[in-house]
Design an enzyme around this catalytic site. Structure first.
Site, PDB file in Angstrom:
ATOM      1  N   GLY B 318      -0.569  -0.839   9.624  1.00 21.74           N
ATOM      2  CA  GLY B 318       0.100  -0.730   8.317  1.00 21.74           C
ATOM      3  C   GLY B 318       0.449  -2.107   7.775  1.00 21.74           C
ATOM      4  O   GLY B 318       0.356  -2.366   6.579  1.00 21.74           O
ATOM      5  N   TRP B 321      -2.581  -3.716   6.430  1.00 26.86           N
ATOM      6  CA  TRP B 321      -2.978  -3.098   5.160  1.00 26.86           C
ATOM      7  C   TRP B 321      -2.337  -3.849   3.983  1.00 26.86           C
ATOM      8  O   TRP B 321      -2.927  -3.952   2.914  1.00 26.86           O
ATOM      9  CB  TRP B 321      -2.527  -1.630   5.158  1.00 26.86           C
ATOM     10  CG  TRP B 321      -2.783  -0.913   3.863  1.00 26.86           C
ATOM     11  CD1 TRP B 321      -3.932  -0.276   3.486  1.00 26.86           C
ATOM     12  CD2 TRP B 321      -1.872  -0.744   2.770  1.00 26.86           C
ATOM     13  NE1 TRP B 321      -3.792   0.271   2.238  1.00 26.86           N
ATOM     14  CE2 TRP B 321      -2.529  -0.005   1.777  1.00 26.86           C
ATOM     15  CE3 TRP B 321      -0.558  -1.153   2.543  1.00 26.86           C
ATOM     16  CZ2 TRP B 321      -1.933   0.335   0.570  1.00 26.86           C
ATOM     17  CZ3 TRP B 321       0.036  -0.813   1.335  1.00 26.86           C
ATOM     18  CH2 TRP B 321      -0.639  -0.073   0.369  1.00 26.86           C
ATOM     19  N   HIS B 322      -1.127  -4.395   4.208  1.00 23.44           N
ATOM     20  CA  HIS B 322      -0.439  -5.090   3.118  1.00 23.44           C
ATOM     21  C   HIS B 322      -1.125  -6.384   2.723  1.00 23.44           C
ATOM     22  O   HIS B 322      -0.953  -6.872   1.605  1.00 23.44           O
ATOM     23  CB  HIS B 322       1.018  -5.376   3.497  1.00 23.44           C
ATOM     24  CG  HIS B 322       1.876  -4.163   3.426  1.00 23.44           C
ATOM     25  ND1 HIS B 322       1.930  -3.245   4.432  1.00 23.44           N
ATOM     26  CD2 HIS B 322       2.709  -3.712   2.454  1.00 23.44           C
ATOM     27  CE1 HIS B 322       2.765  -2.272   4.082  1.00 23.44           C
ATOM     28  NE2 HIS B 322       3.247  -2.532   2.883  1.00 23.44           N
ATOM     29  N   GLY B 323      -1.846  -6.982   3.633  1.00 20.75           N
ATOM     30  CA  GLY B 323      -2.540  -8.230   3.304  1.00 20.75           C
ATOM     31  C   GLY B 323      -3.342  -8.701   4.496  1.00 20.75           C
ATOM     32  O   GLY B 323      -2.957  -8.457   5.645  1.00 20.75           O
TER      33      GLY B 323
END
Lengths: 414, 485
Positions: B318, B321-323
């Protein structure tokens, strides 16, 4: 299949209308329109009772160079116009600050230094009478900006005896310029004076035009800078009252934050931020800024050039109407800078300016001469260094009085 | 097209008018066309990506649904998930994987590798790819696929949620498309109020805090530990107001067309433990991660250690996923560890009644809320810092607040000596106000005061938001910045 427009029902429409009367958002919009109208009325001179709405060109959230300039010009106790008004971009600005720093052997605070002591003394000595001047020379100043500043000066303090305007090709064509209205000088001056005859012509992109009309339509939107100023004033007052801060107008900040602020608000500059100090070394440093000028000249835009030329014509025409003599000084540039200009650009610039000047009986003084201004007088490919600034005003004063036409302008009595 | 742009301010009313003036059967098409125009306003060529993925997932959904054999069903599902993840991996993670490979090769004496082409990250890809994966997985789990192609295409491309969510579920969303839309005063008022609220959060708070935060995170070595805590608090509020402001505009825009999209934030800093935080922060993502990563990994089934492992893997992915950077991965790992620790310590509370009583008391609740907030702030340092080493520099200072460590240097503050830009001195008023506002909103929500607010008070609140947006929205006109070189 049911659709909302297949069988419109009168009752449904009526009840919907009734429901929308209960809309708090529509009510808020109605309040906004009412408030906007009240503000508009209150700002009229005959209803001018609220201190809150007494907007002033000196009450702006960001203190740009043009702000400091106008601040001194408008608040000066001298109600008469200067004998000489100096116009020009950073080329003239660099000469002004550097020249006085060397001449007076004192640091010059750029926020407050708008009169050339050197030029005043040189002209006083040559003319045999006291000579005053005021410089409206600001970094990035296009011809359109110079024209607006000149017209504002005429309106506020009347006509000076003469204008000495230092020009260069970049002032007529700069690839980095999106539109006439995009400069900080234009933005500030549109706040200060009535530019309604220029507003649409000065804007090229649809977003600029839409924002302009929104500002016209809504008083609040049109005066957002004034409201931001009020908010900042309140925030500063509250901070100074509740926290141990004093004089929030004086900039105190680490360099990296100042740089970051500059990238966000390039036009903002504190009163204590930029000093031009007399040089301590025999040979001042030279910085190669050709890459910047390659960018500025990268795409020849004759439309922009002609547009800026029309502002020069407007300036010359207004000056003639007001009885002001204009001397256009072609500013010194290095040969390196001339070499990177697009083909025929410099030639066409000089021809067009000379033709226009002749038409309006203005005088062109060409000081772009490598023998007069060798490289040792330059800080980069276009700006004179401090000694170069002093040399520039000495050469200028000499030329003004050695040429019979300009001498006549200089000794002419009002 | 940004939500806080003049373009969107013109685009939204035009689409709104066209939508409500047209017949029902055309409305989905109007929204679909508007959504594609919205997407193409950035880089037109990427319409091919979203369109290609839409067509592929639409047919793959049918292929999964129609397959009788479980093996074939699973194969189609694998094809669909792999295809979606590969497109995400290519556009979002190619540089990251290449950098990791280069570092590895360099460490073993090899040469760095370079990608033979430039890759531009398409806007919103992380969101619509997750929506596609949710769709194919749920069809695999037995849900009926979407029959209407325009409805399916609109589900993934719906312009209010296209760029940054919330991540929608088709079971909630598609029935709304298929039912005749109705413009009600409630949805009109709520929609416009939410848009204004979102813009205020962004323009008034997040953008100003961002300016402050940048100053600290770009040169943490200049500041003391106490200063750096203020920067961390400021970032906590910046990211919350930025992201929740965006979500508010997205939800408000959807409401103007009569559609509801899920909420994403629910006063996250009022959470009294890290698990509650993830029930309040980016809710659509945390539920997606739970349903499509944590549960398939085994979820809470199996041994407690497997449970912890699943939590840590879910949160680490997760984070990524943000960067596509290691500091996001560390941020995710940190949250995974916190969640695992919370789960590990949970039985302790149940077995010690005195501890349970203390934690459940008002003072215990306040303490645990403050503790959770500070743990989240530590996580934000990894999230915001440009590298892990900068984050560690900051954290080392932030965690050395003692008169005996380092001669008490970390307790001396530099911030009060900085008075420009104005956000620096005013931060000492702004942060307490934001914290108080957060707490006030919690109690207002708990007491149900919003529903009881009279129309006039609501109108006054909306008026104040209109004024704030009109006055404080930055100019969008191009500027000539002479000194930009």
């Amino acid at each position: 299949m049911h659709t909302s427009l297949d069988k419109p029902k009168v009752e449904e429409c009526l009840s919907r209308r009734e429901n929308f009367r209960k809309s708090y958002v529509l009510l808020a919009l109605a309040f906004y329109i009412l408030l906007d109208g009240i503000f508009r009325l209150s700002s009229l001179p005959q209803f001018h009772n609220f201190d809150f709405l007494k907007f002033s060109p000196l009450k702006v959230p960001h203190r740009s160079w043009v702000y400091w300039n106008e601040r001194e010009f408008l608040t000066s106790p001298d109600k008469n116009p200067p004998d000489t008004a100096l116009l020009g971009s950073s080329l003239m600005m660099a000469a002004l600050h550097g020249g006085d720093a060397v001449y007076l052997e004192q640091p010059q605070n750029v926020a407050f230094h708008h009169k050339s002591r050197l030029l005043a003394d040189l002209l006083t000595a040559a003319a045999g009478k006291p000579e005053s001047n005021f410089a409206f020379a600001l970094g990035g100043e296009m011809v359109s900006d110079a024209c607006i500043l000149f017209e504002h000066m005429l309106k506020e303090k009347g006509a000076p005896q003469r204008v000495i305007y230092g020009i260069a090709p970049r002032d007529f064509m700069d690839s980095a310029l999106p539109s006439v209205a995009s400069t900080e000088i234009y933005r500030y001056m549109s706040h200060v004076s009535d530019l309604s005859d220029l507003e649409m012509k000065a804007r090229t992109s649809p977003s600029e035009k839409i924002e302009y009309w929104l500002g016209k339509l809504s008083f609040i939107a049109g005066h957002k800078e004034d409201f931001i100023y009020i908010q900042q004033r309140w925030a500063k007052a509250l901070t100074e009252k509740l926290l141990p801060y004093k004089d929030l107008d004086m900039v105190k900040t680490p360099l990296h934050i100042r740089r970051q602020a500059f990238s966000e608000l390039p036009e903002d500059s504190g009163a204590n931020e930029v000093l031009t100090c007399p040089p301590r070394v025999a040979q001042e440093a030279y910085e190669d800024n050709l890459a910047e000028y390659r960018y500025r000249y990268r795409k020849i835009n004759w439309k922009q050039f002609d547009d800026q030329l029309s502002y020069l014509e407007r300036l010359l025409s207004r000056a003639r109407q007001a009885g002001v003599s204009v001397i256009l000084v072609n500013m010194p540039l290095t040969s390196d800078n001339l070499a990177i200009m697009p083909e025929n650009f410099y030639k066409r610039y000089l021809e067009k300016v000379t033709t226009l000047a002749e038409r309006y009986q203005a005088k062109v003084l060409d000081l772009n001469n490598a023998q007069l201004f060798p490289r040792c007088y330059f800080a980069d490919s276009v700006h004179l260094n401090m000694r170069g600034g002093k040399h520039f005003f000495e050469v200028l004063a000499d030329r003004l009085f050695s040429d019979p036409q300009t001498k006549a302008i200089m000794i002419k009595r009002p | 097209m940004l939500f806080n742009s003049l373009n969107y301010a013109l685009f939204l009313p035009i689409v709104f008018a066209l939508f409500w003036l047209s017949r029902d059967k055309w409305r989905v098409w109007i929204l679909l066309l508007a959504s594609y125009i919205f997407y193409m306003s950035w880089k037109p060529v990427f319409i091919l990506l979203i369109l290609g993925l839409t067509i592929a997932n639409y047919y793959l959904g049918f292929a999964i649904h129609k397959s009788q054999e479980p093996g074939r069903k699973k194969t189609w599902l694998t094809v669909a998930i792999t295809g979606n993840l590969l497109s995400l991996a290519f556009f979002k993670y190619a540089y990251f994987f290449n950098d990791c490979l280069s570092s590895l090769l360099k460490a073993t004496g090899g040469a760095a590798t370079h990608l033979p082409f430039d890759i531009i990250l398409p806007l919103g890809i992380s969101f619509f790819v997750f929506e596609f994966i949710h769709y194919v997985v749920d069809v695999y789990r037995g849900h009926e696929p979407i029959k209407s192609f325009p409805a399916f295409a609109l589900f993934a491309s719906f312009f209010p949620t296209q760029i940054a969510g919330p991540i929608k579920r088709f079971q909630d969303f598609i029935p709304q498309f298929l039912a005749p839309a109705k413009l009600t005063v409630a949805s009109f008022d709520s929609g416009l109020s939410l848009i204004l609220l979102g813009l205020c959060k962004k323009v008034l708070i997040a953008d100003n805090l961002s300016f402050f935060v940048q100053g600290g995170f770009s040169k943490p070595e200049l500041f003391s530990g106490l200063d750096l805590w203020l920067f961390a608090y400021a970032f906590a509020f910046q990211i919350y107001f930025d992201f929740s402001g965006y979500t508010d505009v997205a939800r408000g825009s959807a409401m103007l067309f009569g559609y509801k999209v899920p909420i994403n934030f629910n006063l996250p800093y009022m959470a009294s433990n890290i698990s509650e935080f993830w029930h309040r922060w980016h809710i659509s993502l945390s539920t997606w991660l739970r349903d499509y990563l944590f549960i398939p990994l085994g979820g809470s089934r199996g041994s407690k250690w497997l449970n912890y492992r699943n939590l840590i893997i879910t949160m680490t992915l997760g984070g990524l996923w943000h960067g596509a950077a290691l500091h996001f991965l560390v941020w995710g790992l940190f949250h995974g560890l916190l969640l695992a620790a919370h789960k590990l310590l949970q039985p302790l509370k149940e077995t010690l009644p005195a501890l349970k009583k203390a934690i459940d008391s008002p003072a215990g609740r306040v303490t645990s809320t403050l503790l959770t907030f500070h743990m989240v702030c530590i996580g934000w340092v990894f999230f915001r810092a440009e590298t892990n080493s900068l984050a560690l520099t900051m954290l080392a200072r932030m965690l050395s607040l003692s008169p005996v460590i380092d001669g008490g240097k970390q307790l001396a503050m530099l911030l009060p000596t900085i008075n420009y830009p104005l956000i620096y001195p005013t931060i000492f008023l702004i942060l307490p106000l934001l914290a108080a506002g957060h707490i006030a909103c919690y109690f207002i929500g708990k007491a149900g005061l919003v529903a009881k607010t009279p129309q006039l008070a609501r109108a006054a609140f909306v008026l104040s938001m209109i004024l704030a947006v009109v006055i404080f929205s930055p100019d969008k006109s191009p500027r000539f910045i002479y000194f930009q070189f």
